[in-house]
Design a protein around this motif. Structure first.
Motif, mmCIF file in Angstrom:
data_model
loop_
_atom_site.group_PDB
_atom_site.id
_atom_site.type_symbol
_atom_site.label_atom_id
_atom_site.label_comp_id
_atom_site.label_asym_id
_atom_site.label_seq_id
_atom_site.Cartn_x
_atom_site.Cartn_y
_atom_site.Cartn_z
ATOM 1 N N GLN A 106 0.840 -1.307 -0.199
ATOM 2 C CA GLN A 106 0.012 -0.036 0.001
ATOM 3 C C GLN A 106 0.938 1.235 0.028
ATOM 4 O O GLN A 106 0.326 2.417 -0.415
ATOM 5 N N TYR A 107 2.164 1.073 0.563
ATOM 6 C CA TYR A 107 2.808 2.456 0.635
ATOM 7 C C TYR A 107 4.051 2.614 -0.193
ATOM 8 O O TYR A 107 4.436 3.613 -0.654
ATOM 9 N N PHE A 108 4.798 1.605 -0.281
ATOM 10 C CA PHE A 108 6.108 1.743 -1.006
ATOM 11 C C PHE A 108 6.076 1.022 -2.437
ATOM 12 O O PHE A 108 7.075 1.123 -3.280
ATOM 13 N N CYS A 109 4.988 0.927 -2.812
ATOM 14 C CA CYS A 109 4.702 0.353 -4.242
ATOM 15 C C CYS A 109 4.059 1.293 -5.258
ATOM 16 O O CYS A 109 3.841 1.105 -6.134
ATOM 17 N N LYS A 110 4.033 2.477 -4.781
ATOM 18 C CA LYS A 110 3.169 3.464 -5.744
ATOM 19 C C LYS A 110 4.148 3.724 -6.866
ATOM 20 O O LYS A 110 5.617 3.819 -6.296
ATOM 21 N N HIS A 111 3.888 4.196 -7.667
ATOM 22 C CA HIS A 111 4.802 4.296 -8.957
ATOM 23 C C HIS A 111 5.313 5.911 -8.700
ATOM 24 O O HIS A 111 4.916 6.618 -8.890
#
Length: 465
Positions: A106-111
């Motif tokens: 949810q937090y560190f996988c945003k592009h």
């Protein structure tokens, strides 16, 4: 026969191109699956929800970085505004259930291209070992240095350089590590990221970095450990407060070089009287700052005090007072009682909250504290003045300005970011020439008449104590 050969050649060419494309795709899959995962451990594939290869890579790069710094006991903390905003919404849940396995990233996988961390320099030991480890992990890195402002002063313009920023790059994602230093005003400071001539300007997309365009000042923040997306990180205990500070963190350094030039032309007052006045003024400023901070009222050094900071990095010894500015919307009724409780009796109160409010308090040995309240119009800002014996009103116009932090007399205080415009508005183009004779009704470049107070309001708007 010729046509048949052409068809065969086209088919062969198409087959070759198809095979090449397949091989290239297989290479990409191999790279992401084995090269990155070999350095970061098991993939994030256990999490539900679709993740693109690029998003997965971002998470892995952050995981690699945290793995290295954890192994070397480097206490970094997350200060990335994008991630902190997301974490702030779920903070209670993350703190109450730290070991819960996430259902999706949810937090560190945003592009995104950059993830930002901070580090307090004095608690970072064995730096060399860390850089060898990150290189072994597969990172490329660069260090960015700048002058140490803590060593600068009137007697010495230090050329000592200190690390200010580090950039670590892997697989098209960048880790930005911002180095913080403790300053004498009991706050944390980071410097700008300056590119020198021999540096690779294409190493990363510098315009996408959240920090480094200017220096910044922050209050000390308590840190907590949380687990997010399977990664253990330190974050500010109150992420929302940190994010609010970030918006107004810009820091301006005192202009020591220009101050030295000023004193070469106009020798400083080192008389006992001048030294004592500066000592009392500093004590008064410290008391005023602590009183206003306790009330949660933001202020800045204004008028002659601001001129002294900008021109000579010190109090002007013949100024006779300490001047502060406050936006009228930040006025609180408990302000006067708070100063009186602090041992500063009210000397006068001019105007009213709706118009031209001005307060003056008496410090020790007749050093005054003047507080000017500023009002905002569509095209300018202004503060008012009142002549007690006549009821005449005056208005001092300033171009619109914002507030920056600085260090003045060992204190972290605000000054107008657009300092030169602010000073010129008040003192004209010749602000850099000392002027010991000053008439507050006529000398300022920005003063103009503003009518008269009605006689029936004098008891309210002209109060002398």
């Amino acid at each position: 026969m010729s046509r048949m050969m052409q068809r065969i050649n086209k088919n062969v060419l198409l087959a070759v191109l198809t095979a090449a494309s397949s091989l290239f795709l297989l290479f990409q899959l191999f790279y992401y699956r084995y090269y990155i995962s070999a350095k970061s451990g098991p993939a994030f594939s256990k999490l539900k929800g679709g993740l693109s290869a690029q998003d997965n890579t971002h998470w892995r790069v952050v995981k690699n970085f945290l793995s290295v710094i954890s192994n070397h006991n480097v206490p970094v903390f997350l200060m990335d505004s994008v991630v902190l905003e997301l974490l702030a919404k779920d903070l209670e849940q993350l703190r109450s259930s730290p070991d819960t396995r996430p259902s999706e990233c949810q937090y560190f996988c945003k592009h995104r291209d950059v993830t930002t961390f901070g580090l307090l320099d004095k608690i970072w030991d064995h730096k060399g070992n860390v850089f060898r480890a990150v290189e072994k992990m597969g990172f490329q890195w660069q260090k960015y240095e700048g002058k140490d402002p803590r060593l600068e002063g009137m007697d010495d313009l230090s050329s000592t350089e200190i690390p200010l920023h580090y950039l670590f790059k892997m697989a098209a994602h960048t880790i930005h590590l911002v180095v913080f230093y403790e300053r004498s005003g009991n706050y944390l400071w980071h410097g700008p990221l300056l590119l020198k001539r021999n540096m690779d300007r294409k190493f990363v997309a510098f315009r996408k970095l959240q920090f480094g365009r200017h220096s910044g000042a922050y209050n000390r923040a308590d840190l907590i450990h949380i687990t997010a997306d399977g990664l253990k990180v330190q974050i500010p205990k109150d992420p929302s407060q940190f994010l609010a500070e970030m918006l107004h963190s810009k820091f301006l350094e005192c202009r020591y070089k220009e101050a030295r030039t000023f004193f070469q032309l106009y020798p400083d007052d080192i008389s006992l009287e001048g030294i004592e006045f500066r000592k009392r003024s500093k004590a008064l400023l410290e008391l005023a700052a602590s009183t206003l901070d306790a009330l949660g009222v933001s202020f800045w050094i204004s008028s002659g005090t601001c001129l002294g900071w900008y021109r000579q990095c010190n109090i002007i010894p013949y100024s006779k007072d300490v001047d502060l500015g406050i936006f009228i919307q930040n006025y609180k009724p408990e302000l006067i009682p708070a100063f009186q409780k602090a041992g500063l009796p009210l000397k006068h109160k001019f105007g009213k909250v709706e118009d031209s409010l001005e307060l003056s308090f008496l410090g020790r040995e007749d050093v005054k504290l003047d507080i000017f309240f500023f009002y905002e119009e569509e095209d300018y800002m202004w503060n008012g003045g009142t002549q007690a014996k006549s009821g005449k009103k005056f208005k001092y116009l300033f171009p619109k300005f914002t507030l920056c932090w600085t260090e003045f007399l060992g204190l972290k205080v605000h000054v107008p970011c657009e300092t030169l415009d602010y000073v010129e508005a008040n003192y004209g183009k010749n602000w850099d020439v000392p002027l010991k004779v000053w008439d507050w009704k006529h000398s300022p470049s920005n003063v103009q008449p503003n009518g008269m107070w009605p006689v029936d309001e004098w008891d309210e708007v002209i109060q002398l104590h």
